[in-house]
Design a protein around this motif. Structure first.
Motif: not given
Length: 166
Positions: A16-20
């Motif tokens: 999720l961090s990478e996606f954001r």
């Protein structure tokens, strides 16, 4: 095809961090480009600058890492589809990512519209008709305008060679 996998909480959070990170970059790139494109003349080519493409590649790297950590986020597949076309003009990979996105979320009408457009562009009108039928089944607000686009294509006036009426 999406592989079966078990995702740890740590990997889900990291994905999720990478996606954001990718989403923030892509939003910034699109805002810059849209501001520039809106000032261009209608006959000027619209595209990304070298700096924007470099940032887009960084965003794509974040998306790839996100997908490696968690292959079950359909939005990551969709954004990778768009990046494949925008960065590398790779419509085959774009189509593959649209399909994997729809495998995870078959009711995402935005992805259906994008894939339908690819079908029309490639002259695959029977596949475009199937995607349109799915948009109608979903009650998507995209169904009416896409019906018009497809009808123009089937009549030979838009991306098609005139096949048959809907």
């Amino acid at each position: 095809m999406i592989p079966d996998a078990t995702i740890s909480k740590r990997d889900a959070i990291a994905a999720l961090s990478e996606f954001r990170a990718a989403s923030r970059l892509i939003s910034s790139i699109q805002k810059q480009a849209m501001n520039r494109w809106s000032e261009q003349e209608l006959d000027e080519a619209v595209g990304y600058t070298d700096d924007e493409l470099a940032d887009y590649r960084v965003a794509r790297d974040h998306l790839v890492r996100s997908l490696e950590l968690n292959p079950f986020n359909p939005t990551v597949h969709w954004l990778l589809a768009n990046a494949s076309r925008e960065i590398d003009d790779d419509s085959e990979l774009q189509f593959s990512y649209y399909n994997s996105s729809l495998e995870l979320d078959p009711e995402d009408d935005d992805v259906l519209v994008a894939r339908m457009g690819m079908h029309m562009e490639a002259g695959r009108m029977n596949d475009a008709i199937k995607d349109l039928a799915e948009l109608k089944r979903l009650g998507s607000y995209h169904a009416e305008p896409m019906t018009e686009h497809l009808q123009k294509a089937l009549d030979g006036g838009e991306r098609g060679k005139g096949v048959r009426p809907l």
